[in-house]
Write an enzyme that holds these catalytic residues in place. Structure first.
Site, PDB file in Angstrom:
ATOM      1  N   ALA A   1       0.879  -1.687   0.086  1.00  0.00           N
ATOM      2  CA  ALA A   1       0.285   0.362   0.093  1.00  0.00           C
ATOM      3  C   ALA A   1       0.602   1.319  -0.362  1.00  0.00           C
ATOM      4  CB  ALA A   1      -1.609   0.008   1.752  1.00  0.00           C
TER       5      ALA A   1
ATOM      6  N   SER B   1       2.841   3.824  -3.152  1.00  0.00           N
ATOM      7  CA  SER B   1       2.306   5.273  -3.769  1.00  0.00           C
ATOM      8  C   SER B   1       1.330   4.480  -5.021  1.00  0.00           C
ATOM      9  CB  SER B   1       3.422   5.377  -5.056  1.00  0.00           C
ATOM     10  OG  SER B   1       4.762   6.312  -4.027  1.00  0.00           O
ATOM     11  N   VAL B   2       1.350   3.212  -4.924  1.00  0.00           N
ATOM     12  CA  VAL B   2       0.733   2.702  -5.906  1.00  0.00           C
ATOM     13  C   VAL B   2      -0.789   2.133  -5.688  1.00  0.00           C
ATOM     14  CG1 VAL B   2      -0.289   1.581  -8.451  1.00  0.00           C
ATOM     15  CG2 VAL B   2       1.910   2.721  -7.663  1.00  0.00           C
TER      16      VAL B   2
ATOM     17  N   ALA C   1      -2.184  -6.571   2.500  1.00  0.00           N
ATOM     18  CA  ALA C   1      -0.514  -6.351   3.115  1.00  0.00           C
ATOM     19  C   ALA C   1       0.388  -5.443   3.184  1.00  0.00           C
ATOM     20  CB  ALA C   1      -0.394  -7.717   1.995  1.00  0.00           C
TER      21      ALA C   1
ATOM     22  N   LYS D   1       8.374  -4.386 -13.139  1.00  0.00           N
ATOM     23  CA  LYS D   1       8.424  -4.140 -14.523  1.00  0.00           C
ATOM     24  C   LYS D   1      10.066  -5.836 -13.812  1.00  0.00           C
ATOM     25  CE  LYS D   1       8.857  -0.423 -12.617  1.00  0.00           C
ATOM     26  NZ  LYS D   1       8.315   0.567 -12.963  1.00  0.00           N
TER      27      LYS D   1
ATOM     28  N   GLU E   1      -0.459  -3.728 -16.888  1.00  0.00           N
ATOM     29  CA  GLU E   1      -0.517  -3.027 -17.994  1.00  0.00           C
ATOM     30  C   GLU E   1       0.277  -1.855 -17.558  1.00  0.00           C
ATOM     31  OE1 GLU E   1      -1.819  -2.132 -21.551  1.00  0.00           O
ATOM     32  OE2 GLU E   1      -0.916  -0.793 -20.703  1.00  0.00           O
TER      33      GLU E   1
ATOM     34  N   GLY F   1       3.065   3.384 -16.661  1.00  0.00           N
ATOM     35  CA  GLY F   1       2.207   4.095 -16.188  1.00  0.00           C
ATOM     36  C   GLY F   1       1.049   3.440 -16.402  1.00  0.00           C
TER      37      GLY F   1
ATOM     38  N   ASP G   1      15.218   0.573 -14.971  1.00  0.00           N
ATOM     39  CA  ASP G   1      13.793   0.234 -14.672  1.00  0.00           C
ATOM     40  C   ASP G   1      13.748   0.336 -16.580  1.00  0.00           C
ATOM     41  OD1 ASP G   1      11.198   0.497 -13.748  1.00  0.00           O
ATOM     42  OD2 ASP G   1      10.962   1.937 -15.616  1.00  0.00           O
TER      43      ASP G   1
ATOM     44  N   LYS H   1      11.231  -2.278 -19.574  1.00  0.00           N
ATOM     45  CA  LYS H   1      10.620  -1.922 -19.821  1.00  0.00           C
ATOM     46  C   LYS H   1      10.372  -2.605 -21.518  1.00  0.00           C
ATOM     47  CE  LYS H   1       9.047   1.478 -16.626  1.00  0.00           C
ATOM     48  NZ  LYS H   1       8.971   2.437 -16.493  1.00  0.00           N
TER      49      LYS H   1
HETATM   50  N1  NAD Z   1       5.128   4.928  -8.492  1.00  0.00           N
HETATM   51  C1  NAD Z   1       4.695   4.783  -9.404  1.00  0.00           C
HETATM   52  O1  NAD Z   1       4.837   5.798 -10.047  1.00  0.00           O
HETATM   53  C2  NAD Z   1       5.142   3.311 -10.214  1.00  0.00           C
HETATM   54  C3  NAD Z   1       4.332   3.480 -11.595  1.00  0.00           C
HETATM   55  C4  NAD Z   1       4.789   1.852 -11.950  1.00  0.00           C
HETATM   56  C5  NAD Z   1       4.379   0.733 -11.550  1.00  0.00           C
HETATM   57  N2  NAD Z   1       5.362   0.583 -10.731  1.00  0.00           N
HETATM   58  C6  NAD Z   1       6.108  -0.491  -9.664  1.00  0.00           C
HETATM   59  O2  NAD Z   1       4.324  -0.390  -8.973  1.00  0.00           O
HETATM   60  C7  NAD Z   1       4.803  -1.346  -7.707  1.00  0.00           C
HETATM   61  C8  NAD Z   1       5.114  -0.556  -6.580  1.00  0.00           C
HETATM   62  O3  NAD Z   1       5.696   0.736  -6.923  1.00  0.00           O
HETATM   63  P1  NAD Z   1       5.070   2.181  -5.802  1.00  0.00           P
HETATM   64  O4  NAD Z   1       6.071   3.196  -5.848  1.00  0.00           O
HETATM   65  O5  NAD Z   1       4.166   2.092  -4.876  1.00  0.00           O
HETATM   66  O6  NAD Z   1       6.163   1.847  -4.437  1.00  0.00           O
HETATM   67  P2  NAD Z   1       6.452   1.943  -3.071  1.00  0.00           P
HETATM   68  O7  NAD Z   1       7.505   1.952  -1.915  1.00  0.00           O
HETATM   69  O8  NAD Z   1       5.629   3.068  -2.751  1.00  0.00           O
HETATM   70  O9  NAD Z   1       5.058   1.276  -2.777  1.00  0.00           O
HETATM   71  C9  NAD Z   1       5.169  -0.147  -1.625  1.00  0.00           C
HETATM   72  C10 NAD Z   1       4.737  -0.640  -0.842  1.00  0.00           C
HETATM   73  O10 NAD Z   1       4.691  -2.004  -0.658  1.00  0.00           O
HETATM   74  C11 NAD Z   1       4.869  -2.341   0.683  1.00  0.00           C
HETATM   75  N3  NAD Z   1       6.135  -3.951   0.594  1.00  0.00           N
HETATM   76  C12 NAD Z   1       7.012  -4.451   0.156  1.00  0.00           C
HETATM   77  N4  NAD Z   1       7.598  -5.084   0.941  1.00  0.00           N
HETATM   78  C13 NAD Z   1       6.272  -5.571   1.947  1.00  0.00           C
HETATM   79  C14 NAD Z   1       5.734  -6.964   1.980  1.00  0.00           C
HETATM   80  N5  NAD Z   1       7.585  -8.007   2.399  1.00  0.00           N
HETATM   81  N6  NAD Z   1       4.732  -6.963   2.695  1.00  0.00           N
HETATM   82  C15 NAD Z   1       3.774  -6.077   3.153  1.00  0.00           C
HETATM   83  N7  NAD Z   1       4.134  -4.771   2.058  1.00  0.00           N
HETATM   84  C16 NAD Z   1       5.826  -4.873   1.814  1.00  0.00           C
HETATM   85  C17 NAD Z   1       6.506  -1.516   1.521  1.00  0.00           C
HETATM   86  O11 NAD Z   1       6.484  -1.080   2.995  1.00  0.00           O
HETATM   87  C18 NAD Z   1       5.600  -0.035   0.621  1.00  0.00           C
HETATM   88  O12 NAD Z   1       4.563   1.198   1.104  1.00  0.00           O
HETATM   89  C19 NAD Z   1       6.573  -1.242  -8.277  1.00  0.00           C
HETATM   90  O13 NAD Z   1       6.724  -2.597  -8.850  1.00  0.00           O
HETATM   91  C20 NAD Z   1       7.066  -0.394  -8.906  1.00  0.00           C
HETATM   92  O14 NAD Z   1       8.240  -0.826  -9.871  1.00  0.00           O
HETATM   93  C21 NAD Z   1       5.128   1.800  -9.889  1.00  0.00           C
HETATM   94  N1  HSE Z   2       9.771   4.790 -11.398  1.00  0.00           N
HETATM   95  C1  HSE Z   2       9.380   4.249 -12.777  1.00  0.00           C
HETATM   96  C2  HSE Z   2       7.765   3.972 -12.827  1.00  0.00           C
HETATM   97  C3  HSE Z   2       6.805   4.075 -13.840  1.00  0.00           C
HETATM   98  O1  HSE Z   2       7.344   2.573 -13.758  1.00  0.00           O
HETATM   99  C4  HSE Z   2       9.725   5.931 -14.050  1.00  0.00           C
HETATM  100  O2  HSE Z   2      10.257   7.144 -12.943  1.00  0.00           O
HETATM  101  O3  HSE Z   2       9.232   5.501 -14.751  1.00  0.00           O
HETATM  102 NA    NA Z   3       0.433   1.278 -19.088  1.00  0.00          NA
END
Ligand code: NAD
Ligand code: HSE
Ligand code: NA
Length: 442
Positions: free
Chosen positions: A14, A16-17, A46, A106, A130, A135, A202, A206
């Site tokens: 839980a 950013s995404v 979780a 990814k 997706e 994004g 990254d 992709k």
């Molecule tokens: N932020 C973006 O813009 C973006 C865009 C596209 C894809 N993604 C992908 O989405 C995924 C999540 O990115 P995000 O930016 O939300 O990351 P984030 O670091 O903000 O969130 C990940 C969360 O998962 C939790 N976590 C990690 N390990 C855990 C575990 N073992 N048990 C329970 N919780 C756990 C962390 O505490 C954290 O709160 C990544 O794979 C990232 O590459 C992110």
């Molecule tokens: N860290 C990645 C998140 C989106 O996949 C980016 O900046 O593009």
């Molecule tokens: Na996409």
């Protein structure tokens, strides 16, 4: 009111995404139920620490630190923890228990994709991703479904929001890479370890995913040629702007046919490059992404939008959740990954590009001729030469007269260019090679 059956959704992570996905599932529950024909019941989230602060309000009773128990009995598992483990093990558990899985990870797909897709196929479950590329931009589904009847020839794109944001801030506000990265991290664009972004890892992951889908060939991330933006200086960005270019981190995937043997191969590569001001990719600002796809029948297509950001990425995740949920309602096997073409993945030596080389040279007669000879001796043809009006020696008050030369080349191979740069570096008339960047999009 229509009585819908419930589909059990488990969310892993839980951040950013994930926090935004939880919020969307809860806020738009009725509308999603009507679209799917079943209620998407968020049965748990979780997290590492149930008491941690989050960007959206998730009811306390949904939070758990026990991801494994949460997965059991779920219809759809959404993995948004990031990283390789425990994400890989949890996804395998989810698939083998019969759940469809959605991920934005990814890094995981690039490393363990084949294992995950094989497992999904064996058990008749689906793995959707997706959000893993571009994004919020729909790009996986268009490549997998909409273009499944066409033959893609080339993909050229900006697929990392963080580096695009950084290069943009360097260009527009004269910020250093460190300053701009700190802001990108604050805004939730950067990976947990931002080396993945600025090192080009990254984008390479992709590019591997895009090339695999486009060319029906497994292209692992390690087969993608990669250079990040760590070597790009504020001076490079300023010099590019002066010369009518912008610096962008590009991902390029193309099918290359050997003119002699007529054998086809796939090239996938990521590097910072100069693109002309007037190119549509030059107008991609901030954390936006853009992907050009060229296909034989469709011609050029462009996909553009938010490449990173919590709520934007949540849109792509929710789209996958709805697709998976509809499959649960209607049944059917879903789409399998296709690697039937199995083309060879080519090294960077199979590719030629134009280059722009910036040199600090001795400001004396005959220097240009010496340098031109060095280029031609190494098989690199010079297209343009520009000497800066104000020589560096004047600007810096250096004792020895020096000038800046900006040399544009015709298409050259990686090896020929490297040999030319090595020769320039040891030449007595060259003080330093201050910049070497590829030029794309001409
Ligand atoms: N932020 C973006 O813009 C973006 C865009 C596209 C894809 N993604 C992908 O989405 C995924 C999540 O990115 P995000 O930016 O939300 O990351 P984030 O670091 O903000 O969130 C990940 C969360 O998962 C939790 N976590 C990690 N390990 C855990 C575990 N073992 N048990 C329970 N919780 C756990 C962390 O505490 C954290 O709160 C990544 O794979 C990232 O590459 C992110
Ligand atoms: N860290 C990645 C998140 C989106 O996949 C980016 O900046 O593009
Ligand atoms: Na996409």
């Amino acid at each position: 009111m229509i009585e819908y059956r419930n589909l059990r959704i488990a969310l892993l992570g839980a951040g950013s995404v994930g926090a935004q996905v939880a919020d969307q599932l809860l806020t738009h529950a009725d509308e999603l139920a009507a679209r799917v024909g079943a209620r998407l019941e968020l049965v748990g989230v979780a997290v590492r620490d149930v008491d941690a602060q989050r960007t959206t309000d998730i009811p306390r009773e949904l939070l758990t630190a026990d991801a494994e128990s949460l997965i059991l009995g779920s219809d759809i598992v959404v993995e948004l923890m990031g990283g390789l483990e425990p994400a890989r093990t949890l996804i395998l558990q989810a698939l083998t228990s019969g759940a469809d899985v959605i991920t934005a990870n990814k890094a995981l797909l690039a490393t363990h994709g084949p294992e995950l897709f094989e497992t999904a196929e064996q058990v008749g479950a689906q793995l959707y991703y997706e959000a893993a590329v571009g994004g919020a931009i729909p790009i996986i589904r268009p490549l997998r479904d909409s273009l499944a009847g066409d033959r893609v020839t080339r993909i050229l794109g900006i697929v990392n929001g963080t580096t695009n944001f950084i290069l943009d801030r360097m260009d527009k506000h004269g910020e250093t890479m460190e300053q701009a990265l700190a802001t990108a991290t604050e805004l939730g664009y950067a990976e947990a370890d931002p080396t993945a972004d600025i090192g080009g890892y990254d984008a390479a992951q992709k590019a591997g995913i895009l090339a695999s889908l486009a060319f029906h060939t497994l292209v692992p991330a390690e087969a993608v040629y990669r250079e990040g933006i760590t070597e790009v200086s504020l001076d490079d960005v300023r010099a590019a702007r002066k010369a009518g270019y912008v610096v962008k981190l590009l991902a390029i995937c193309e099918k290359i046919v050997d003119p002699l043997t007529l054998e086809a191969g796939v090239s996938a590569r990521v590097y910072p490059a100069l693109i002309p001001d007037e190119h549509p990719l030059a107008a991609v600002h901030g954390a936006n992404n853009a992907v050009f796809v060229e296909a034989e029948a469709a011609g050029p297509l462009m996909f553009y939008g938010a490449g990173a950001g919590g709520i934007q990425t949540a849109s792509a995740v929710l789209g996958d959740v709805v697709s998976a949920a509809r499959r649960h309602v209607v049944g059917g096997p879903g789409v399998a990954e296709s690697t039937h073409a199995n083309l060879p993945v080519l090294p960077i030596s199979a590719v030629t590009t134009r280059y722009q080389i910036t040199l600090r040279v001795a400001d004396q007669p005959g220097v240009l001729a010496t340098i031109a000879t060095l280029f031609s001796e190494h098989g690199v043809s010079v297209e343009t030469v520009e000497q800066s009006v104000v020589s560096i020696s004047e600007r810096e008050g250096a004792a020895e007269p020096a000038a800046t030369l900006v040399i544009g080349t015709h298409e050259a191979s990686d090896a020929d260019l490297a040999a030319t740069v090595a020769a320039l570096t040891t030449s007595t008339v060259v003080h330093s090679v201050t910049g070497v960047l590829r030029v794309e999009g001409l």
